[in-house]
Design an enzyme around this catalytic site. Structure first.
Site, PDB file in Angstrom:
ATOM      1  N   GLY A 122      13.049  41.699  61.421  1.00 49.78           N
ATOM      2  CA  GLY A 122      14.265  41.184  62.053  1.00 49.78           C
ATOM      3  C   GLY A 122      13.891  40.101  63.043  1.00 49.78           C
ATOM      4  O   GLY A 122      12.726  39.983  63.432  1.00 49.78           O
ATOM      5  N   CYS A 182       7.036  44.726  60.110  1.00 51.20           N
ATOM      6  CA  CYS A 182       7.219  43.670  61.093  1.00 51.20           C
ATOM      7  C   CYS A 182       8.014  44.186  62.292  1.00 51.20           C
ATOM      8  O   CYS A 182       7.540  45.053  63.002  1.00 51.20           O
ATOM      9  CB  CYS A 182       7.848  42.450  60.427  1.00 51.20           C
ATOM     10  SG  CYS A 182       7.625  40.952  61.373  1.00 51.20           S
ATOM     11  N   TYR A 183       9.247  43.727  62.522  1.00 50.11           N
ATOM     12  CA  TYR A 183      10.037  44.269  63.640  1.00 50.11           C
ATOM     13  C   TYR A 183      10.102  45.788  63.546  1.00 50.11           C
ATOM     14  O   TYR A 183      10.051  46.487  64.554  1.00 50.11           O
ATOM     15  CB  TYR A 183      11.461  43.689  63.602  1.00 50.11           C
ATOM     16  CG  TYR A 183      12.356  44.147  64.743  1.00 50.11           C
ATOM     17  CD1 TYR A 183      12.531  43.353  65.866  1.00 50.11           C
ATOM     18  CD2 TYR A 183      13.015  45.377  64.694  1.00 50.11           C
ATOM     19  CE1 TYR A 183      13.346  43.769  66.910  1.00 50.11           C
ATOM     20  CE2 TYR A 183      13.830  45.805  65.736  1.00 50.11           C
ATOM     21  CZ  TYR A 183      13.993  44.999  66.842  1.00 50.11           C
ATOM     22  OH  TYR A 183      14.792  45.411  67.870  1.00 50.11           O
ATOM     23  N   HIS A 213       4.772  41.250  55.363  1.00 51.43           N
ATOM     24  CA  HIS A 213       5.926  41.602  54.520  1.00 51.43           C
ATOM     25  C   HIS A 213       5.504  41.941  53.092  1.00 51.43           C
ATOM     26  O   HIS A 213       5.284  41.039  52.289  1.00 51.43           O
ATOM     27  CB  HIS A 213       6.922  40.441  54.498  1.00 51.43           C
ATOM     28  CG  HIS A 213       7.627  40.248  55.800  1.00 51.43           C
ATOM     29  ND1 HIS A 213       8.810  40.883  56.104  1.00 51.43           N
ATOM     30  CD2 HIS A 213       7.294  39.530  56.890  1.00 51.43           C
ATOM     31  CE1 HIS A 213       9.186  40.549  57.327  1.00 51.43           C
ATOM     32  NE2 HIS A 213       8.276  39.722  57.829  1.00 51.43           N
ATOM     33  N   GLU A 273       7.333  43.007  50.786  1.00 54.75           N
ATOM     34  CA  GLU A 273       8.438  42.804  49.843  1.00 54.75           C
ATOM     35  C   GLU A 273       8.509  41.393  49.279  1.00 54.75           C
ATOM     36  O   GLU A 273       9.192  41.156  48.298  1.00 54.75           O
ATOM     37  CB  GLU A 273       9.772  43.173  50.517  1.00 54.75           C
ATOM     38  CG  GLU A 273      10.241  42.249  51.654  1.00 54.75           C
ATOM     39  CD  GLU A 273       9.626  42.571  53.021  1.00 54.75           C
ATOM     40  OE1 GLU A 273       8.547  43.180  53.045  1.00 54.75           O
ATOM     41  OE2 GLU A 273      10.226  42.191  54.049  1.00 54.75           O
ATOM     42  N   ASP A 293      30.551  40.606  34.745  1.00 56.76           N
ATOM     43  CA  ASP A 293      30.818  41.651  35.733  1.00 56.76           C
ATOM     44  C   ASP A 293      32.111  42.416  35.437  1.00 56.76           C
ATOM     45  O   ASP A 293      32.118  43.641  35.418  1.00 56.76           O
ATOM     46  CB  ASP A 293      30.894  41.059  37.152  1.00 56.76           C
ATOM     47  CG  ASP A 293      29.696  40.191  37.456  1.00 56.76           C
ATOM     48  OD1 ASP A 293      28.670  40.350  36.755  1.00 56.76           O
ATOM     49  OD2 ASP A 293      29.779  39.351  38.368  1.00 56.76           O
ATOM     50  N   LYS A 331      22.721  41.508  39.621  1.00 66.56           N
ATOM     51  CA  LYS A 331      23.233  40.950  38.355  1.00 66.56           C
ATOM     52  C   LYS A 331      22.454  41.447  37.128  1.00 66.56           C
ATOM     53  O   LYS A 331      23.045  41.834  36.126  1.00 66.56           O
ATOM     54  CB  LYS A 331      23.152  39.421  38.422  1.00 66.56           C
ATOM     55  CG  LYS A 331      23.818  38.706  37.257  1.00 66.56           C
ATOM     56  CD  LYS A 331      25.294  38.599  37.486  1.00 66.56           C
ATOM     57  CE  LYS A 331      26.007  37.847  36.389  1.00 66.56           C
ATOM     58  NZ  LYS A 331      27.408  37.625  36.779  1.00 66.56           N
TER      59      LYS A 331
END
Ligand code: XMP
Length: 528
Positions: free
Chosen positions: A50, A77-78, A169, A171, A228, A384
């Site tokens: 963050g 991180c944060y 990170h 991710e 969708d 998606k």
């Protein structure tokens, strides 16, 4: 489920993405989430990065219950600074300089369970850093698992509790072995099974819809023939059969034979209870004289709501009078996807209120307020590509599942300036030729979106020894992963020539064909 608590990092939703790619279900919620209000029990919690500093007044902190739940915690991180700060505020200080970008991580083997996060990961690896603050010292009970040149505590773990922190990170794809780290946490440490499949989602979604709607409840929705709304409609049909009512509004700016095609696909092939409203004349009449793109969008969006509402009232009466169904329409279904709600699930800072979003120009709000309907959004936890996988699990044909997106205002934003029936017809014919040739060449699935548009300025040409004066057709085809940025597709020259030949020969009133090679940015995908 792994719960991801968001502190507002731009990368947070990638954590849920990566976990789901590992077939582990994960949900993201704002860091302010009270754990007592959760509808599920997480097997592990990840605290995201963050933009704040944990020691600043007003900076966000998680519910203390997070630390009492006795499930594994990973702070990123944060999130790591939050872990350390909550143990002792002196643990975190401002770094002397920001560290942003690649760093080389050196894993340090401590030879006990503390480094389980790094199981199977050896040697040094490139990781992605993005932080200003850092740990001043190792929090009590923790060991260092890895270091980098700038971060003495790049990865830490508690000596007897399953609590871990990463300064980098895992991710983002720039981090080597990032997915392996997340897998070690979710599967190895939290004990999640890699069982989250579309088949399972499908069964749970059907049960959930039945539970929400009840034995008699009925559901109304607008469909467009797009991926969708088609997948959502088929899901509703599987869950509640003919108590689901779908409405397709023909707005006069759909593609060639599209309305008939959607009717065949949804009603005949998928067995969905569909009403088609032909309002094309009302739309085309109203579009007369409107040149401004935003005014076109506003007009089409507004008119769509009016017409849908008229139809909803008729359907409600029919539903109430149908003795075989004998229930009120209580719900309005919308095919909202996860990327649309991420915005409202992200943490926006201490004072920000959570935003709601509108997909089809305010339709849900109008249905909720005007008709008193409750909103039901069965796809709201899916990305998606997951919606496409769900479509396949529902037996929807591949051609429908892989359809390119098509904007709500349709061809109207693909005709520069005023929309007239003549230009709509030209755009339709040219688009049909272009897309057919793309399909024939077997490259439809390599392209994210393609269409033919009409430039109403006219150019001179020669046809059959005669001088002609005709419209310019603009071809556009792009590749993109998120529709925020895009590149023009690189067609072979002979392909473009073939399409040009067919369009000038077969579409009356066109004497030039051009290919738009603009990327986004600076262009947009649609012409208007
Ligand atoms: P742009 O043109 O902004 O488009 O690069 C990005 C994506 O959004 C679609 N798009 C729309 N979809 N109503 C919609 O439902 C709209 O007014 C609209 N404008 C653009 C576009 O087709 C592309 O997929």
């Amino acid at each position: 489920t792994i719960l991801v608590l968001d502190f507002g990092s731009q990368y947070t939703h990638l954590i849920t993405r990566r976990l789901r790619e590992l077939n582990v279900f994960s949900e993201m919620l704002p860091c302010t989430q009270k754990l007592s209000e959760l509808k599920f029990t997480p097997k592990g919690i990840i605290l995201s990065g963050g933009p704040y500093s944990v020691y600043e007044e007003g900076s966000p902190h998680v519910d203390p219950a997070v630390f009492d739940l006795n499930v594994p915690i990973l702070g990123i991180c944060y999130g790591m600074q939050e872990l350390a700060y909550r143990l002792n505020p002196e643990n975190v200080i401002a770094g002397t300089h920001r560290e942003y970008g690649h760093a080389m991580l050196k894993a340090r083997s401590i030879d006990n369970h503390v480094d389980r996060l790094f199981d199977g990961i050896e040697g040094s690896m490139r990781v992605w850093m993005s932080h200003g603050d850092k740990l001043a010292k190792l929090p009590e009970g923790f060991h260092t698992i890895a270091t980098s040149d700038n971060s003495e505590y790049a990865a830490i773990g508690h000596e007897n509790k399953p609590i871990y922190g990463l300064q980098f990170h895992p991710e983002v794809t720039h981090t080597q072995n990032g997915t392996a780290l997340l897998k070690n946490f979710a599967v190895g440490i939290c004990g999640c099974k890699q069982e989250w499949t579309m088949q399972k989602f499908l069964e749970e979604a059907i049960a959930q819809i039945r539970h929400t709607v009840g034995e008699k409840g009925q559901v109304l929705a607008a469909v467009s023939g797009g991926v969708d709304s088609t997948v959502a409609a088929k899901l509703m049909k599987e869950a509640i059969g003919s108590r689901f009512w779908a409405v397709l509004v023909n707005n006069g700016v759909m593609r060639l034979n599209e309305c008939e095609q959607v009717q065949r696909d949804l009603s005949e092939a998928l067995g969905i209870n569909l009403t088609v409203v032909d309002a094309s004349q009302r739309f085309l009449d109203g579009l007369k004289g409107i040149e401004d793109p935003e005014k076109k969008r506003k007009f089409i969006g507004g008119k769509f709501i009016d017409i849908f509402e008229e139809e909803a009232i008729k359907i409600e009466e029919a539903a109430a009078n149908d003795p075989t169904k004998a229930g009120k329409i209580e719900f309005f279904m919308q095919g909202t996807l996860y990327p649309d709600v991420i915005e409202s699930l992200s943490f926006k800072g201490p004072s920000a209120t959570i935003k709601t979003h509108h997909n089809v120009g305010g339709l849900p709000a109008r249905m909720a307020n005007g008709q008193g309907l409750k909103l039901i959004e069965p796809l709201r936890s899916l990305y998606k590509d997951e919606v496409r996988a769900l479509g396949r699990a529902l037996g929807i044909p591949e051609e429908l599942v892989m359809r390119h997106p098509f904007p709500g205002p349709g061809i109207a934003v693909r005709i520069l300036g005023e929309v007239t029936p003549e230009k709509v017809e030209i755009a339709r014919q040219a688009d049909h030729i272009f897309i057919s040739e793309i399909r024939k060449a077997g490259i439809y699935d390599q392209i994210s979106q393609a269409y033919a548009a009409v430039d109403p300025s006219r150019a001179v040409g020669v046809m059959g020894d005669k001088r002609v004066y005709g419209y310019i057709v603009v071809l556009r085809a792009v590749t993109t992963t998120d529709f925020m940025t895009a590149e023009a597709y690189n067609f072979p020259w002979d392909f473009l020539q073939r399409v040009m030949n067919r369009i000038v020969n077969e579409v009356h009133g066109v004497c030039r064909v051009v290919y738009d090679i603009t990327s986004k940015p600076p262009g947009t995908i649609e012409l208007e």
